[in-house]
Motif scaffolding. Structure first.
Motif, short mmCIF file in Angstrom:
data_model
loop_
_atom_site.label_atom_id
_atom_site.label_comp_id
_atom_site.label_asym_id
_atom_site.label_seq_id
_atom_site.Cartn_x
_atom_site.Cartn_y
_atom_site.Cartn_z
N THR A 253 0.82 -1.21 0.00
CA THR A 253 0.00 0.00 0.00
C THR A 253 0.86 1.26 0.00
OG1 THR A 253 -1.71 -1.19 1.23
CG2 THR A 253 -1.83 1.22 1.21
N ALA A 254 1.90 1.27 0.83
CA ALA A 254 2.76 2.46 0.92
C ALA A 254 3.50 2.70 -0.38
CB ALA A 254 3.75 2.29 2.07
N GLU A 255 4.04 1.65 -0.98
CA GLU A 255 4.79 1.82 -2.22
C GLU A 255 3.88 2.23 -3.37
OE1 GLU A 255 8.61 -1.14 -1.41
OE2 GLU A 255 7.05 -1.78 -2.79
N GLU A 256 2.67 1.71 -3.40
CA GLU A 256 1.72 2.14 -4.44
C GLU A 256 1.34 3.61 -4.25
OE1 GLU A 256 -1.55 -0.54 -4.18
OE2 GLU A 256 -0.61 -2.06 -5.48
N THR A 257 1.16 4.03 -3.01
CA THR A 257 0.82 5.42 -2.73
C THR A 257 1.93 6.36 -3.19
OG1 THR A 257 -0.52 4.76 -0.81
CG2 THR A 257 0.21 7.06 -0.91
N VAL A 258 3.16 6.02 -2.83
CA VAL A 258 4.30 6.87 -3.22
C VAL A 258 4.50 6.84 -4.73
CG1 VAL A 258 6.81 7.09 -3.07
CG2 VAL A 258 5.47 6.72 -1.01
N SER A 259 4.26 5.68 -5.34
CA SER A 259 4.41 5.58 -6.80
C SER A 259 3.43 6.51 -7.51
CB SER A 259 4.18 4.14 -7.24
OG SER A 259 4.30 4.02 -8.64
N MET A 260 2.18 6.58 -7.02
CA MET A 260 1.20 7.47 -7.63
C MET A 260 1.57 8.93 -7.38
SD MET A 260 -0.83 5.70 -9.33
CE MET A 260 -1.91 7.07 -9.73
#
Length: 360
Positions: A253-260
Motif C-alpha cells: 500500500t505504501a509503495e503504491e501510494t508513493v508511486s502514484m
C-alpha cells in the motif's frame, strides 16, 4: 504514541475522569462490531494520562459540567471482548488481549479460531512481496514512509506558491460557496508534525519494541497512520495476527501510494514543460531524452506503448535504471501478465514512454 482527543463529557462518567490517575481503569475503543452484542467486538485499549476541562473560546462560556474535556490518551493493546459485566451507566467488559502469532504459519488459537476470520482475498496481490524477508519489508516501509513525507512537504510548498498567485476574488468565491479548505500553512504544520513523530519513532523503536514481532507491529501501524490508509484496510490490519503478512500489505500500500505521488509529480512537470519541449524538438541538433526521464527510479509507475494490439501498457519499474551514454535501460513489470522486460528509453524511442495516468 500519545494522542490528544476531545471527549464529550455527556458520554463519560465525570466521576471517573475526576478520580486520581492511578485509579483509572483502561478505556476501550471499539473498532469492529458485527452485531448488537459487544461480545466478539474488537478494539484498542488505552489509558488517560492527563485530562482537563476546556473553555469554549468562541462563545467565551464558563467552564462547567457540560464543558468538553481535553485528554491525553495513550494506546495500550488490541483486545476482543469476552464477557460483558454491565452496560449502565457505561459498558464494563472483560477482554482478551490479541497477540500476533509467533510465526507466519497461522497456527490457530482460541481467539482467532472462534471469533476472528482471516481474509485471504489479497494473498494473490501480495505474491510479489512473498520473497522479501521481514527485515527487508521493514526497511522498505521505513524508506517509503520517509519518501512519502518528503513528497507531501514538496506538495505543500508548491500549493503555497500557487495559493500566493491566486486572487483575492478566487479565495472569496471559495469561502462564499461554503468550500472549506485548510491553508497550506496548516497542512505544512500537520506534515511537519508527522515528520517529527516519525523521527522520534525511528530513533526510539528498539527501546519500546524489543522483539521482532513487536517491531513488525509497530512499523506497520505507524506507516498506516502516516500515509492515511482507508478505513477498510485499517480494520483489516487491526484484526490480523500474522505480523509478516501485515508488513507485506502495508509495504504494498505504501509503495503504491508513493508511486502514484511520483507519477503525479512527473505529470505536473511534463505539463509545465510541454511548451518548452516542443520548442526544443524543433531546434537543430540531436533529440534529447524528455525532462521527466531523470525522475524515473525503482517503484515509478509508467506506461509503454507495446504495439497496436496492446496499446499503452501500464507497468512498474522494478530496478534502478541503467544509463548508458544517452540511453536508459529500464526494467519493468507489466500489470497485465506480470512479465518483466528490460526496455530502452532513448531519444528515438521516447514517444513510446509516458508517466502512468498521463494519458487519462
Amino acid at each position: 504514541m500519545l494522542i490528544g482527543e476531545l471527549i464529550d463529557s455527556s458520554k463519560i462518567d465525570m466521576n471517573i475522569l475526576s478520580s486520581p490517575l492511578s485509579g483509572l481503569a483502561s478505556f476501550g475503543h471499539i473498532a469492529i462490531r458485527n452485531n448488537n452484542s459487544l461480545v466478539g467486538a474488537i478494539g484498542c485499549s488505552g489509558e488517560i494520562l492527563l485530562r482537563t476541562l476546556q473553555q469554549d473560546v468562541e462563545d467565551n462560556s464558563e467552564i462547567g459540567e457540560d464543558s468538553p474535556i481535553m485528554v491525553l490518551y495513550r494506546g495500550c493493546y488490541r483486545f476482543i471482548v469476552r464477557e460483558v459485566i454491565k452496560t449502565i451507566p457505561y459498558p464494563v467488559v472483560i477482554v482478551d488481549e490479541i497477540f500476533d502469532e509467533e510465526n507466519s504459519n497461522r497456527t490457530s488459537n482460541n481467539i482467532t479460531e472462534t471469533l476472528m476470520s482471516i481474509d485471504d482475498d489479497d494473498d494473490d496481490q501480495l505474491q510479489y512481496y512473498s520473497d522479501a524477508s521481514p527485515k527487508e519489508l521493514k526497511e522498505r516501509i521505513m524508506k517509503t514512509v520517509r519518501t512519502y513525507i518528503d513528497f507531501k512537504l514538496d506538495e505543500v510548498s508548491r500549493e503555497a506558491d500557487n495559493n500566493a498567485a491566486s486572487t483575492l476574488l478566487e479565495r472569496s468565491i471559495l469561502e462564499n460557496s461554503g468550500i472549506v479548505t485548510s491553508s497550506p500553512a496548516d497542512r505544512r504544520s500537520q506534515i511537519e508534525e508527522s515528520a517529527a513523530v516519525f523521527d522520534v519513532f525511528s530513533s526510539s523503536l528498539i527501546d519500546f519494541a524489543i522483539t521482532p514481532r513487536e517491531q513488525n507491529f509497530a512499523i506497520a501501524m505507524i506507516a498506516a497512520e502516516i500515509i492515511s490508509i482507508d478505513e477498510d484496510l485499517r480494520r483489516k490490519i487491526l484484526t490480523m495476527t500474522d505480523s509478516v503478512r501485515r508488513l507485506r500489505l502495508i509495504c504494498k500500500t505504501a509503495e503504491e501510494t508513493v508511486s502514484m505521488m511520483r507519477a503525479r509529480k512527473v505529470a505536473t512537470e511534463i505539463a509545465a514543460l510541454s511548451e518548452d519541449e516542443e520548442e526544443k524538438d524543433l531546434k537543430v541538433g540531436p533529440p534529447q531524452l524528455p525532462p521527466w526521464a531523470s525522475q524515473i527510479s525503482m517503484g515509478t509507475r509508467i506506461e509503454y506503448y507495446w504495439n497496436e494490439e496492446y496499446g499503452w501498457s501500464p507497468a512498474e519499474v522494478v530496478e534502478e535504471p541503467l544509463k548508458i551514454m544517452d540511453e536508459l535501460l529500464i526494467t519493468v513489470r507489466f500489470d497485465a501478465d506480470g512479465e518483466i522486460h528490460r526496455l530502452p528509453l532513448n531519444p528515438d524511442e521516447k514517444i513510446r514512454w509516458r508517466p502512468a495516468g498521463f494519458g487519462e
